[in-house]
Design a protein around this motif. Structure first.
Motif, mmCIF file in Angstrom:
data_model
loop_
_atom_site.group_PDB
_atom_site.id
_atom_site.type_symbol
_atom_site.label_atom_id
_atom_site.label_comp_id
_atom_site.label_asym_id
_atom_site.label_seq_id
_atom_site.Cartn_x
_atom_site.Cartn_y
_atom_site.Cartn_z
ATOM 1 N N ILE A 104 35.469 40.751 39.667
ATOM 2 C CA ILE A 104 35.951 39.872 40.342
ATOM 3 C C ILE A 104 36.573 38.650 39.317
ATOM 4 O O ILE A 104 37.755 38.018 39.561
ATOM 5 C CB ILE A 104 35.210 39.126 41.435
ATOM 6 C CG1 ILE A 104 34.915 40.275 42.352
ATOM 7 C CG2 ILE A 104 35.813 37.882 42.187
ATOM 8 C CD1 ILE A 104 33.896 39.824 43.540
ATOM 9 N N ARG A 157 40.785 39.850 44.387
ATOM 10 C CA ARG A 157 39.736 40.703 43.675
ATOM 11 C C ARG A 157 38.632 40.834 44.800
ATOM 12 O O ARG A 157 37.915 41.865 44.817
ATOM 13 C CB ARG A 157 39.434 40.415 42.484
ATOM 14 C CG ARG A 157 40.332 40.760 41.278
ATOM 15 C CD ARG A 157 39.905 40.195 40.020
ATOM 16 N NE ARG A 157 40.792 40.552 38.848
ATOM 17 C CZ ARG A 157 40.556 39.945 37.701
ATOM 18 N NH1 ARG A 157 39.454 39.182 37.195
ATOM 19 N NH2 ARG A 157 41.532 40.434 36.586
ATOM 20 N N GLY A 158 38.141 39.602 45.138
ATOM 21 C CA GLY A 158 37.084 39.615 46.084
ATOM 22 C C GLY A 158 37.287 40.172 47.456
ATOM 23 O O GLY A 158 36.271 40.946 47.842
#
Length: 221
Positions: free
Chosen positions: A133, A213-214
């Motif tokens: 992440i 990304r999370g």
């Protein structure tokens, strides 16, 4: 290939611009192959079947409160593998009467100094599980609300910040708080970022990358 489903639940207090902020990321989810449904009523959580068939819930609803049935359905879906993600007050400044929800999320907003503050987001050393992440991101500065939060040790903290005491404040030493964390809840993955008061905050390149990304990390594979 199975089409994954994302449910974006947005609304509540409009000072956090839930529509504008979620629109920063819905196109990205669509480009990643998600079928995105947007709900602007917490009643969507009454549909246990929909939640069970959803791979990612993005919750952006400040100041809300879930009914007992809505809370039970949402938490049960996450425990069974539905991903859950959100940012700022839309995820930890909401549902404060819903203890099961807060346990699942792993944090609650308590306070922030008046106005916007300049502070550094400090990227933590990551375990392999979550390093993807924040990979390639170094410490960076932001100017926005600086959240004081309660959290617990089940969180994997990916980034932190330090809130310094004011000249007349009730505390006298700097306090470090998590800014980004992940959490496993049953078979589900949870992602939280405390940044995101306004669209501009989520467009900071590092923050946009981390949140994007999370969301991908939290979604059921």
């Amino acid at each position: 290939m199975r089409t994954r489903r994302a449910l974006v639940v947005r609304g509540g207090w409009q000072g956090h611009d839930p529509a504008g902020c979620t629109e920063v990321f819905t196109p990205r989810l669509e480009r990643a192959g998600f079928e995105v449904t947007v709900a602007e009523d917490l009643a969507v959580y009454d549909d246990a079947g929909l939640l069970a068939a959803t791979d990612l819930v993005v919750h952006s609803w400040s100041g809300g409160e879930l009914t007992a049935a809505q809370e039970a359905n949402l938490v049960a879906a996450v425990e069974a593998g539905t991903g859950f993600a959100g940012w700022h007050g839309g995820v930890i400044g909401t549902n404060v009467a819903n203890a099961r929800y807060l346990r699942m999320v792993g944090g609650r907003f308590l306070w922030h100094p008046d106005g916007f503050q300049e502070f550094t987001v400090r990227i933590a050393a990551m375990p392999d599980r979550d390093g993807e992440i924040t990979e390639g991101i170094t410490d960076y500065d932001v100017v926005t609300e600086h959240y004081w939060v309660l959290t617990d040790a089940l969180n994997t903290v990916l980034a932190t910040s330090v809130l310094a005491p004011g000249s007349a404040g009730p505390w006298d030493v700097p306090v470090e708080f998590p800014v980004v964390w992940t959490r496993l809840w049953g078979a589900g993955r949870v992602f939280v970022c405390t940044l995101g008061h306004r669209v501009a905050d989520l467009q900071v390149p590092q923050t946009a990358t981390i949140v994007g990304r999370g969301l991908a990390w939290a979604a059921r594979a």
